[in-house]
Enzyme design. Structure first.
Site, PDB file in Angstrom:
ATOM      1  N   ASP A 262       0.857  -1.181   0.000  1.00 25.19           N
ATOM      2  CA  ASP A 262       0.000   0.000   0.000  1.00 25.19           C
ATOM      3  C   ASP A 262       0.895   1.233   0.000  1.00 25.19           C
ATOM      4  O   ASP A 262       1.560   1.539   0.985  1.00 25.19           O
ATOM      5  CB  ASP A 262      -0.867  -0.027   1.264  1.00 25.19           C
ATOM      6  CG  ASP A 262      -1.766   1.184   1.337  1.00 25.19           C
ATOM      7  OD1 ASP A 262      -2.134   1.705   0.274  1.00 25.19           O
ATOM      8  OD2 ASP A 262      -2.104   1.605   2.465  1.00 25.19           O
ATOM      9  N   ILE A 314      -3.127   7.726  -9.172  1.00 32.93           N
ATOM     10  CA  ILE A 314      -2.515   8.662  -8.223  1.00 32.93           C
ATOM     11  C   ILE A 314      -3.324   9.959  -8.260  1.00 32.93           C
ATOM     12  O   ILE A 314      -3.498  10.575  -9.317  1.00 32.93           O
ATOM     13  CB  ILE A 314      -1.031   8.948  -8.558  1.00 32.93           C
ATOM     14  CG1 ILE A 314      -0.199   7.658  -8.382  1.00 32.93           C
ATOM     15  CG2 ILE A 314      -0.478  10.062  -7.655  1.00 32.93           C
ATOM     16  CD1 ILE A 314       1.268   7.795  -8.745  1.00 32.93           C
ATOM     17  N   GLY A 317      -8.396   9.649  -5.890  1.00 33.30           N
ATOM     18  CA  GLY A 317      -9.255   9.174  -4.790  1.00 33.30           C
ATOM     19  C   GLY A 317     -10.114  10.313  -4.245  1.00 33.30           C
ATOM     20  O   GLY A 317      -9.706  11.482  -4.266  1.00 33.30           O
ATOM     21  N   SER A 318     -11.305   9.937  -3.754  1.00 30.36           N
ATOM     22  CA  SER A 318     -12.253  10.968  -3.314  1.00 30.36           C
ATOM     23  C   SER A 318     -11.736  11.782  -2.126  1.00 30.36           C
ATOM     24  O   SER A 318     -12.075  12.953  -1.996  1.00 30.36           O
ATOM     25  CB  SER A 318     -13.576  10.303  -2.938  1.00 30.36           C
ATOM     26  OG  SER A 318     -13.347   9.339  -1.933  1.00 30.36           O
ATOM     27  N   CYS A 320      -8.545  12.265  -1.557  1.00 28.93           N
ATOM     28  CA  CYS A 320      -7.144  12.511  -1.859  1.00 28.93           C
ATOM     29  C   CYS A 320      -6.874  13.974  -2.205  1.00 28.93           C
ATOM     30  O   CYS A 320      -7.600  14.561  -3.004  1.00 28.93           O
ATOM     31  CB  CYS A 320      -6.787  11.629  -3.058  1.00 28.93           C
ATOM     32  SG  CYS A 320      -5.133  11.891  -3.607  1.00 28.93           S
ATOM     33  N   GLY A 408      -8.938   9.648   4.653  1.00 25.47           N
ATOM     34  CA  GLY A 408      -7.827   9.140   3.855  1.00 25.47           C
ATOM     35  C   GLY A 408      -6.711   8.583   4.731  1.00 25.47           C
ATOM     36  O   GLY A 408      -6.557   8.986   5.891  1.00 25.47           O
ATOM     37  N   GLU A 409      -5.950   7.677   4.164  1.00 26.68           N
ATOM     38  CA  GLU A 409      -4.794   7.114   4.880  1.00 26.68           C
ATOM     39  C   GLU A 409      -3.709   8.168   5.069  1.00 26.68           C
ATOM     40  O   GLU A 409      -2.868   8.060   5.942  1.00 26.68           O
ATOM     41  CB  GLU A 409      -4.239   5.911   4.125  1.00 26.68           C
ATOM     42  CG  GLU A 409      -5.106   4.673   4.208  1.00 26.68           C
ATOM     43  CD  GLU A 409      -5.204   4.137   5.626  1.00 26.68           C
ATOM     44  OE1 GLU A 409      -4.178   3.695   6.160  1.00 26.68           O
ATOM     45  OE2 GLU A 409      -6.311   4.147   6.190  1.00 26.68           O
ATOM     46  N   ARG A 419       2.692   4.704   4.104  1.00 28.54           N
ATOM     47  CA  ARG A 419       2.133   4.779   2.756  1.00 28.54           C
ATOM     48  C   ARG A 419       2.812   5.876   1.926  1.00 28.54           C
ATOM     49  O   ARG A 419       2.832   5.833   0.710  1.00 28.54           O
ATOM     50  CB  ARG A 419       0.634   5.056   2.893  1.00 28.54           C
ATOM     51  CG  ARG A 419      -0.112   5.039   1.613  1.00 28.54           C
ATOM     52  CD  ARG A 419      -1.613   5.014   1.836  1.00 28.54           C
ATOM     53  NE  ARG A 419      -2.240   4.585   0.612  1.00 28.54           N
ATOM     54  CZ  ARG A 419      -2.541   5.404  -0.379  1.00 28.54           C
ATOM     55  NH1 ARG A 419      -2.304   6.677  -0.262  1.00 28.54           N
ATOM     56  NH2 ARG A 419      -3.068   4.932  -1.484  1.00 28.54           N
ATOM     57  N   GLY A 488     -27.484  13.957 -18.009  1.00 35.93           N
ATOM     58  CA  GLY A 488     -28.402  13.833 -16.883  1.00 35.93           C
ATOM     59  C   GLY A 488     -29.792  14.241 -17.338  1.00 35.93           C
ATOM     60  O   GLY A 488     -29.988  14.629 -18.489  1.00 35.93           O
TER      61      GLY A 488
HETATM   62  P1  IMP Z   1     -11.919   6.381  -3.580  1.00 35.99           P
HETATM   63  O1  IMP Z   1     -12.494   5.043  -3.957  1.00 35.99           O
HETATM   64  O2  IMP Z   1     -12.106   7.402  -4.656  1.00 35.99           O
HETATM   65  O3  IMP Z   1     -12.409   6.862  -2.253  1.00 35.99           O
HETATM   66  O4  IMP Z   1     -10.339   6.180  -3.477  1.00 35.99           O
HETATM   67  C1  IMP Z   1      -9.748   5.216  -2.651  1.00 35.99           C
HETATM   68  C2  IMP Z   1      -8.263   5.185  -2.903  1.00 35.99           C
HETATM   69  O5  IMP Z   1      -7.665   6.439  -2.547  1.00 35.99           O
HETATM   70  C3  IMP Z   1      -7.508   4.184  -2.070  1.00 35.99           C
HETATM   71  O6  IMP Z   1      -7.591   2.872  -2.543  1.00 35.99           O
HETATM   72  C4  IMP Z   1      -6.092   4.734  -2.124  1.00 35.99           C
HETATM   73  O7  IMP Z   1      -5.401   4.351  -3.292  1.00 35.99           O
HETATM   74  C5  IMP Z   1      -6.313   6.220  -2.178  1.00 35.99           C
HETATM   75  N1  IMP Z   1      -6.107   6.879  -0.866  1.00 35.99           N
HETATM   76  C6  IMP Z   1      -6.412   6.429   0.360  1.00 35.99           C
HETATM   77  N2  IMP Z   1      -6.128   7.353   1.299  1.00 35.99           N
HETATM   78  C7  IMP Z   1      -5.610   8.395   0.652  1.00 35.99           C
HETATM   79  C8  IMP Z   1      -5.114   9.671   1.081  1.00 35.99           C
HETATM   80  O8  IMP Z   1      -5.150  10.044   2.242  1.00 35.99           O
HETATM   81  N3  IMP Z   1      -4.618  10.465   0.096  1.00 35.99           N
HETATM   82  C9  IMP Z   1      -4.580  10.085  -1.208  1.00 35.99           C
HETATM   83  N4  IMP Z   1      -5.075   8.933  -1.660  1.00 35.99           N
HETATM   84  C10 IMP Z   1      -5.582   8.091  -0.733  1.00 35.99           C
END
Ligand code: IMP
Length: 501
Positions: A262, A314, A317-318, A320, A408-409, A419, A488
């Site tokens: 990860d 990269i 992520g929502s 991110c 987020g992580e 990470r 839409g």
């Molecule tokens: P989501 O499905 O759009 O919410 O994105 C989830 C993905 O965001 C995860 O699988 C990671 O690859 C990434 N992610 C997790 N935590 C973070 C963060 O704090 N910053 C940036 N990317 C993250």
């Protein structure tokens, strides 16, 4: 001079699929969503396949053992988050591997002294009205009674009434022996005694499991469940590029089927060192995914380093904020398309197929279908799964609407410095993720079922009965910003926006 990619990077919302011919065999019931999880040689079968192309993100707010069980039941895999101690991560893996379908670990536990007010709060939070009363208030304490909503009347009791005074006490409970009772016997006891729930205890009266009447049909209905050769649910686990020498053996011992490094950025020597160490010390057969990368060069690097699958994404992520804090990343659709081409080229050259996973940035269900069409073998989703009952986070009510927490992580809340490790200090010097709420969406099973039925239906519109066929037949078009508006409902006033007099 810097290298410039020729085209702008696009994301899923900028594409649509153009339907192709579908024959009368092309019906959703005939669609298979099976897909490889790990690499395989031409002509051979992958050691692990997913029955549906979904994995849950390696995140504290998403993938614990409860999520892993719920997702494996539907045919996907969770990667249990690694930003916790080795012991607690391994325990989560063990719980998934020891899970007996239909035998639930109690998640709403109270003590004899817990008040009615606290019980109502807990019920609101978990959505569960049946609570085990144990001597120490834990899921495995000595069972002293059960509280259900039939045991109290809010209008006739005060909120400081204690569980011990209105629970159904142990002496009046029907229960079974956890060691010797199988699911069908437990279900028979439930039916014969007209129970809603049967507690299973050990010889010291400690609670081990609960079997619920409402799960009866559920337990019989999981045709796609993902199980290993011993009929245990398949589970993955996240690892990092620092403590793998200790973490990996503990996870393997606990029974993890697949691991994944990860990291926010996978095109690094740290990843190749980690992959090499694991394969040399624990065997070539240990399956380890790596990532994340966003271009062909990054893919090639991890492929040659021995990755069993490669994650793509990269900054999409929502939660991110990597793109705005560091200025790195690439539109998710373009990244997937580029890496998928690199995977196919690598396969032609070497005869080795390395599955790729589109990670993050899925906003609508159809984005998953687009990710597959663009060449992704499966997806990893965080926000999507965090909204469900099974995610590990609190459900909160704000202005009458329910939300779940999601962080987020790379946020200060998770503090998952490994990470983002670039050597040096063991701390996060700046945040790359946010702490947020997402709208609560109910049980995983219902949501995943709906998303997959949309996916199967779109695949039929494109004349495909398998993911591979879909990737070969899919025709994709970029859409203009004006035609996105057209997508839409538009130029009408929705009825639910009117309040009737
Ligand atoms: P989501 O499905 O759009 O919410 O994105 C989830 C993905 O965001 C995860 O699988 C990671 O690859 C990434 N992610 C997790 N935590 C973070 C963060 O704090 N910053 C940036 N990317 C993250």
């Amino acid at each position: 001079m810097a290298y410039y990619f020729e085209e702008p990077a696009h994301t899923f919302g900028e594409y649509l699929l153009v339907p192709g011919y579908s024959s009368d065999k092309c019906i959703p019931a005939n669609v298979s969503l099976q897909t490889p999880l790990v690499k395989f040689k031409k002509g051979e079968e992958p050691k692990i396949k997913l029955n549906v192309p979904m994995t849950s993100a390696i995140m504290q707010a998403v993938s614990n053992d409860t999520m892993a069980i719920a997702l494996a039941k539907e045919g996907g895999v969770s990667f249990i988050f690694g930003s916790q101690s080795i012991e607690s991560q391994a325990e989560m893996v063990t719980r998934v591997k020891n899970y007996k379908s239909g035998f639930v670990n109690s998640d709403s536990n109270i003590k004899p002294t817990t008040t009615l007010g606290e019980i109502l709060e807990l019920k609101d939070k978990t959505g569960h009205s049946t609570m085990a009363v144990t001597d120490d208030g834990t899921a495995t304490g000595k069972l002293v009674g059960i509280v259900t909503s039939r045991d109290y009347r809010i209008t006739r009791m005060t909120l400081d009434a204690q569980a011990k005074d209105f629970m159904t006490p142990f002496a009046k409970l029907i229960y079974a022996d956890a060691e010797t009772t199988n699911l069908s016997q437990a279900n028979d006891m439930i039916w014969d005694n007209k129970l809603n729930m049967l507690p299973l205890i050990d010889k010291n009266q400690r609670l081990r499991y609960m079997v619920f009447r409402k799960d009866y049909t559920d337990n019989k209905e999981n045709k796609l469940e993902l199980i290993d050769c011993k009929k245990r649910y398949v589970v993955g686990a996240g690892i990092n590029t620092r403590d793998y020498a200790q973490r990996v053996p503990a996870l393997l011992k606990a029974g993890a089927d697949v691991l994944c490094i990860d990291s926010s950025e996978g095109f690094s020597e740290w990843q190749s060192i980690t992959l090499k160490y694991i394969h040399e010390n624990f065997g070539e057969d240990i399956k380890v995914g790596a990532g994340n990368v966003v271009d062909a060069e990054g893919f090639r690097f991890l492929a040659e380093a021995g990755a069993d699958f490669i994650k793509v994404g990269i900054g999409g992520g929502s939660i991110c904020i990597t793109r705005e804090t560091k200025g790195i990343g690439r539109g998710q659709a373009t990244a997937v398309i580029d890496v998928a081409r690199a995977r196919d080229e690598y396969f032609r050259e070497t005869g080795i197929y390395i599955p790729i996973c589109s990670d993050g940035g899925i906003v609508h269900d159809y984005h998953m279908t687009l990710a597959l069409a663009m060449g992704s073998d499966f997806m990893m989703l965080g926000r999507y799964f965090s909204r469900f009952d099974e995610s590990p986070t609190n459900k909160v009510r704000i202005n009458g609407t329910y939300y779940k927490e999601y962080w987020g992580e790379g946020s200060n809340r998770a503090r998952n410095w490994q990470r983002y490790d670039m050597g040096g200090d063991k701390k996060l010097s700046f945040e790359e993720g946010v702490d947020s709420y997402v709208p609560y969406a109910g049980p995983l099973k219902d949501n995943v079922g709906l998303a997959l039925s949309k996916m199967r239906s779109t695949m039929c519109n494109c004349g495909a009965l398998s993911i591979k066929e879909f990737q070969e037949k899919a025709k994709l078009t970029l859409v203009s910003s004006t035609s996105i508006v057209e997508g839409g409902s538009h130029d009408v006033i929705l009825k639910d926006q009117f309040s009737h007099e």
